[in-house]
Design a protein around this motif. Structure first.
Motif, PDB file in Angstrom:
ATOM      1  N   LEU A  20       0.819  -1.210   0.000  1.00 12.01           N
ATOM      2  CA  LEU A  20       0.000   0.000   0.000  1.00 12.01           C
ATOM      3  C   LEU A  20       0.851   1.257   0.000  1.00 12.01           C
ATOM      4  O   LEU A  20       0.674   2.145  -0.851  1.00 12.01           O
ATOM      5  CB  LEU A  20      -0.921  -0.010   1.225  1.00 12.01           C
ATOM      6  N   TRP A  21       1.791   1.360   0.943  1.00 10.61           N
ATOM      7  CA  TRP A  21       2.556   2.605   1.051  1.00 10.61           C
ATOM      8  C   TRP A  21       3.523   2.776  -0.107  1.00 10.61           C
ATOM      9  O   TRP A  21       3.846   3.912  -0.488  1.00 10.61           O
ATOM     10  CB  TRP A  21       3.262   2.666   2.403  1.00 10.61           C
ATOM     11  N   THR A  22       3.979   1.669  -0.689  1.00 13.91           N
ATOM     12  CA  THR A  22       4.792   1.786  -1.905  1.00 13.91           C
ATOM     13  C   THR A  22       3.958   2.367  -3.036  1.00 13.91           C
ATOM     14  O   THR A  22       4.404   3.269  -3.764  1.00 13.91           O
ATOM     15  CB  THR A  22       5.353   0.416  -2.317  1.00 13.91           C
ATOM     16  N   ASP A  23       2.747   1.878  -3.198  1.00 12.06           N
ATOM     17  CA  ASP A  23       1.877   2.385  -4.265  1.00 12.06           C
ATOM     18  C   ASP A  23       1.558   3.858  -4.059  1.00 12.06           C
ATOM     19  O   ASP A  23       1.582   4.655  -5.021  1.00 12.06           O
ATOM     20  CB  ASP A  23       0.582   1.566  -4.325  1.00 12.06           C
ATOM     21  N   VAL A  24       1.246   4.253  -2.810  1.00 10.11           N
ATOM     22  CA  VAL A  24       0.934   5.663  -2.546  1.00 10.11           C
ATOM     23  C   VAL A  24       2.167   6.532  -2.777  1.00 10.11           C
ATOM     24  O   VAL A  24       2.084   7.607  -3.377  1.00 10.11           O
ATOM     25  CB  VAL A  24       0.394   5.841  -1.117  1.00 10.11           C
ATOM     26  N   LEU A  25       3.323   6.066  -2.315  1.00  8.13           N
ATOM     27  CA  LEU A  25       4.560   6.832  -2.494  1.00  8.13           C
ATOM     28  C   LEU A  25       4.866   7.047  -3.970  1.00  8.13           C
ATOM     29  O   LEU A  25       5.270   8.145  -4.375  1.00  8.13           O
ATOM     30  CB  LEU A  25       5.716   6.098  -1.810  1.00  8.13           C
ATOM     31  N   ARG A  26       4.675   6.047  -4.785  1.00  8.77           N
ATOM     32  CA  ARG A  26       4.985   6.167  -6.215  1.00  8.77           C
ATOM     33  C   ARG A  26       4.045   7.133  -6.925  1.00  8.77           C
ATOM     34  O   ARG A  26       4.356   7.607  -8.027  1.00  8.77           O
ATOM     35  CB  ARG A  26       4.925   4.795  -6.881  1.00  8.77           C
ATOM     36  N   ALA A  27       2.900   7.423  -6.314  1.00 11.43           N
ATOM     37  CA  ALA A  27       1.941   8.349  -6.927  1.00 11.43           C
ATOM     38  C   ALA A  27       1.921   9.700  -6.223  1.00 11.43           C
ATOM     39  O   ALA A  27       1.014  10.499  -6.452  1.00 11.43           O
ATOM     40  CB  ALA A  27       0.545   7.728  -6.906  1.00 11.43           C
ATOM     41  N   ALA A  28       2.921   9.955  -5.372  1.00  8.71           N
ATOM     42  CA  ALA A  28       2.957  11.205  -4.607  1.00  8.71           C
ATOM     43  C   ALA A  28       3.919  12.198  -5.250  1.00  8.71           C
ATOM     44  O   ALA A  28       5.045  11.836  -5.617  1.00  8.71           O
ATOM     45  CB  ALA A  28       3.384  10.926  -3.169  1.00  8.71           C
ATOM     46  N   THR A  29       3.479  13.444  -5.381  1.00 10.22           N
ATOM     47  CA  THR A  29       4.410  14.495  -5.790  1.00 10.22           C
ATOM     48  C   THR A  29       5.282  14.857  -4.590  1.00 10.22           C
ATOM     49  O   THR A  29       4.990  14.485  -3.444  1.00 10.22           O
ATOM     50  CB  THR A  29       3.654  15.734  -6.283  1.00 10.22           C
ATOM     51  N   THR A  30       6.349  15.609  -4.832  1.00  7.49           N
ATOM     52  CA  THR A  30       7.356  15.859  -3.790  1.00  7.49           C
ATOM     53  C   THR A  30       6.765  16.386  -2.495  1.00  7.49           C
ATOM     54  O   THR A  30       7.150  15.953  -1.399  1.00  7.49           O
ATOM     55  CB  THR A  30       8.419  16.839  -4.318  1.00  7.49           C
ATOM     56  N   ASP A  31       5.809  17.319  -2.581  1.00  6.88           N
ATOM     57  CA  ASP A  31       5.230  17.904  -1.376  1.00  6.88           C
ATOM     58  C   ASP A  31       4.552  16.870  -0.492  1.00  6.88           C
ATOM     59  O   ASP A  31       4.437  17.072   0.728  1.00  6.88           O
ATOM     60  CB  ASP A  31       4.199  18.973  -1.753  1.00  6.88           C
ATOM     61  N   PHE A  32       4.100  15.781  -1.078  1.00  6.26           N
ATOM     62  CA  PHE A  32       3.323  14.797  -0.335  1.00  6.26           C
ATOM     63  C   PHE A  32       4.055  13.468  -0.164  1.00  6.26           C
ATOM     64  O   PHE A  32       3.454  12.475   0.228  1.00  6.26           O
ATOM     65  CB  PHE A  32       1.974  14.587  -1.029  1.00  6.26           C
ATOM     66  N   VAL A  33       5.361  13.475  -0.403  1.00  6.88           N
ATOM     67  CA  VAL A  33       6.172  12.265  -0.246  1.00  6.88           C
ATOM     68  C   VAL A  33       6.434  11.881   1.214  1.00  6.88           C
ATOM     69  O   VAL A  33       6.412  10.696   1.562  1.00  6.88           O
ATOM     70  CB  VAL A  33       7.508  12.421  -1.009  1.00  6.88           C
ATOM     71  N   PRO A  34       6.715  12.839   2.133  1.00  2.00           N
ATOM     72  CA  PRO A  34       7.195  12.446   3.464  1.00  2.00           C
ATOM     73  C   PRO A  34       6.303  11.473   4.218  1.00  2.00           C
ATOM     74  O   PRO A  34       6.812  10.521   4.831  1.00  2.00           O
ATOM     75  CB  PRO A  34       7.310  13.789   4.196  1.00  2.00           C
ATOM     76  N   ALA A  35       4.990  11.670   4.209  1.00  2.00           N
ATOM     77  CA  ALA A  35       4.114  10.794   5.009  1.00  2.00           C
ATOM     78  C   ALA A  35       4.096   9.359   4.490  1.00  2.00           C
ATOM     79  O   ALA A  35       4.384   8.426   5.257  1.00  2.00           O
ATOM     80  CB  ALA A  35       2.705  11.373   5.077  1.00  2.00           C
ATOM     81  N   PRO A  36       3.773   9.106   3.199  1.00  2.00           N
ATOM     82  CA  PRO A  36       3.792   7.702   2.757  1.00  2.00           C
ATOM     83  C   PRO A  36       5.178   7.077   2.807  1.00  2.00           C
ATOM     84  O   PRO A  36       5.317   5.883   3.077  1.00  2.00           O
ATOM     85  CB  PRO A  36       3.253   7.773   1.323  1.00  2.00           C
ATOM     86  N   ALA A  37       6.229   7.886   2.567  1.00  2.00           N
ATOM     87  CA  ALA A  37       7.590   7.341   2.650  1.00  2.00           C
ATOM     88  C   ALA A  37       7.913   6.918   4.083  1.00  2.00           C
ATOM     89  O   ALA A  37       8.523   5.864   4.317  1.00  2.00           O
ATOM     90  CB  ALA A  37       8.601   8.371   2.158  1.00  2.00           C
ATOM     91  N   SER A  38       7.500   7.700   5.069  1.00  2.00           N
ATOM     92  CA  SER A  38       7.763   7.358   6.469  1.00  2.00           C
ATOM     93  C   SER A  38       6.945   6.142   6.899  1.00  2.00           C
ATOM     94  O   SER A  38       7.446   5.279   7.630  1.00  2.00           O
ATOM     95  CB  SER A  38       7.443   8.553   7.371  1.00  2.00           C
ATOM     96  N   LEU A  39       5.707   6.059   6.447  1.00  2.00           N
ATOM     97  CA  LEU A  39       4.900   4.884   6.769  1.00  2.00           C
ATOM     98  C   LEU A  39       5.496   3.627   6.136  1.00  2.00           C
ATOM     99  O   LEU A  39       5.514   2.554   6.747  1.00  2.00           O
ATOM    100  CB  LEU A  39       3.457   5.096   6.293  1.00  2.00           C
ATOM    101  N   LEU A  40       6.002   3.765   4.922  1.00  2.00           N
ATOM    102  CA  LEU A  40       6.672   2.631   4.277  1.00  2.00           C
ATOM    103  C   LEU A  40       7.920   2.244   5.058  1.00  2.00           C
ATOM    104  O   LEU A  40       8.201   1.054   5.257  1.00  2.00           O
ATOM    105  CB  LEU A  40       7.030   2.978   2.838  1.00  2.00           C
ATOM    106  N   ALA A  41       8.679   3.231   5.513  1.00  2.00           N
ATOM    107  CA  ALA A  41       9.880   2.937   6.295  1.00  2.00           C
ATOM    108  C   ALA A  41       9.526   2.159   7.560  1.00  2.00           C
ATOM    109  O   ALA A  41      10.227   1.214   7.941  1.00  2.00           O
ATOM    110  CB  ALA A  41      10.606   4.232   6.662  1.00  2.00           C
ATOM    111  N   PHE A  42       8.431   2.533   8.203  1.00  2.00           N
ATOM    112  CA  PHE A  42       8.034   1.857   9.437  1.00  2.00           C
ATOM    113  C   PHE A  42       7.664   0.402   9.171  1.00  2.00           C
ATOM    114  O   PHE A  42       8.119  -0.502   9.871  1.00  2.00           O
ATOM    115  CB  PHE A  42       6.859   2.593  10.078  1.00  2.00           C
TER     116      PHE A  42
END
Length: 429
Positions: A288-310
């Motif tokens: 899920l978080w990989t899919d959201v991250l790949r569809a996020a523009t730079t301004d909205f990257v931090p949240a899905p990227a951090s959730l993916l990291a967790f």
């Protein structure tokens, strides 16, 4: 090939089904053991998620040579004494903290890159009572055992190996542990698909306007918190997405994924999703978080990227966790969740520590506005605060006490991955 086996011993060790001591992040049907050198060299790329180069990989071994923890370091080129000392210190620290009795070291690269760091690490862990079971150097399809002096077993020109064709590699692939050609190839799995930038930009702009309308409706209605309507929609949308992925589904629409990325910019929405990340669902959350991250523009990257990291940390996938943290901090250097996770990964905290200490209800209560006109005692009764358990306090203390070092590293427990200073308990890095 090791100093506790006869030279030339090729007795088969590979995989069994013993989930009781299975490292976190490794499928239950796979039990990793330190096997013959060519088998180990075939398995390591699948543990890391990619074929390493210019790296030092450390396998922490338990009873019967079971792999308990795996981590990787980038090796300095040219040799740097300070970095080498940091690698040796960190490797000994992780193995000692996790009470690992034995280790295997594998250096990937040329002699001048590998040997100084490998020797320093071997000496450090040996001085702290950790048994060195094997030390290998691998380069260009050949490997050398640094603990074997028998030229019949370990000729000066090394022994050839083919990690891709070894049965152990096939077993790992069958268990769902694929190996990318290199770390950069793994990193590309987090990038948006080629040719989709314009579509994602349009979807994000539409999502921004949609979010703004929700806030405006709250303002027009005179809501005490005009953003609360958007928060409620965000929680609902993310909860539906989580249920969908847990059920084996997927979201293919960039418009939908961009909408989720925009909603996650509300920290209350992000933390609600964070609190729902159970270790048992880590694979689904990773998708899920990989899919959201790949569809996020730079301004909205931090949240899905951090959730993916967790969730990658939960899975012991140190390399993916480190890459996701890097993506979050590249987009917003001050993003606090990414800094928290970077510290945990760097400190090599095991996946068992990757647990959100609050329930979704507790998260919602923590963001509830104060009740005006009520005393402090009344407010505390209406919004109870759960006292952290002893284990939660211990995790928090370890997080606070373990600061980041300066070496590129990634760790895991059974599967680990390479990259920057990072740590975990199992899969890749």
């Amino acid at each position: 090939m090791t100093h506790d086996k006869p030279a030339g011993d090729s007795s088969p060790h590979s995989f069994t089904t013993a989930p009781a001591s299975r490292p976190s992040g490794v499928p239950a049907r796979v039990q990793l053991r330190a096997a013959t050198p060519d088998a180990v060299l075939a398995v390591v790329p699948h543990m890391l998620g990619f074929y390493p180069s210019r790296s030092l990989v450390v396998l922490g071994l338990g009873e019967q040579s079971r792999v308990m923890v795996t981590f990787r370091y980038d090796l300095p080129e040219p040799f740097d004494q300070e970095v080498a000392s940091d690698i040796a210190h960190h490797a000994e620290y992780v193995l000692s903290r996790e009470q690992i009795p034995a280790a295997m070291l594998i250096g990937y690269g040329s002699e001048d890159v590998v040997l100084p760091v490998l020797a320093q690490t071997a000496a450090r862990i040996g001085n702290h009572g950790i048994h060195l079971q094997e030390a290998l150097r691998a380069e260009a399809g050949r490997y050398w055992s640094l603990l074997c002096s028998d030229e019949m077993c370990c000729p000066p020109e090394g022994r050839s190996y083919d990690p891709g064709s070894h049965p152990a590699a096939a077993a790992m692939t069958g268990a769902g542990l694929t190996a990318h050609p290199d770390r950069e190839a793994l990193a590309r799995t987090l990038q948006r698909p080629a040719g989709t930038a314009d579509a994602i930009a349009r979807a994000t702009e539409h999502a921004r306007k949609r979010l703004a309308r929700l806030v405006a409706s709250g303002e027009a209605a005179g809501d005490r918190d005009p953003k609360l309507r958007a928060t409620r929609v965000g929680r609902s949308q993310l909860q539906r997405a989580i249920r969908r992925y847990r059920a084996g589904g997927r979201i293919d629409s960039y418009a939908h994924l961009a909408w989720l990325a925009v909603l996650l910019s509300d920290i209350r929405v992000r933390d609600d999703a964070w609190a729902r990340m159970k270790p048992a669902d880590r694979d689904e959350h990773c998708r899920l978080w990989t899919d959201v991250l790949r569809a996020a523009t730079t301004d909205f990257v931090p949240a899905p990227a951090s959730l993916l990291a967790f969730t990658a940390w939960q899975a012991g996938n140190g390399a993916l966790a480190a890459m996701a943290v890097d993506r979050a901090l590249a987009a917003n250097l001050g993003y606090s969740m990414a800094h928290l996770l970077a510290g945990a990964i760097e400190a090599a905290l095991p996946p068992a520590a990757a647990r959100m200490p609050m329930t979704p209800a507790a998260v919602a209560a923590s963001y509830a506005p104060p009740i005006t006109g009520a005393s402090r005692d009344e407010r505390s009764r209406r919004v109870p605060r759960r006292r952290p358990s002893r284990s939660e306090r211990a995790v928090a203390a370890r997080r606070a006490g373990n600061s980041a070092g300066g070496t590129a590293r990634e760790t895991g427990a059974g599967r680990a991955r390479p990259g920057k200073p990072s740590a975990t308990g199992s899969r890749r890095r």
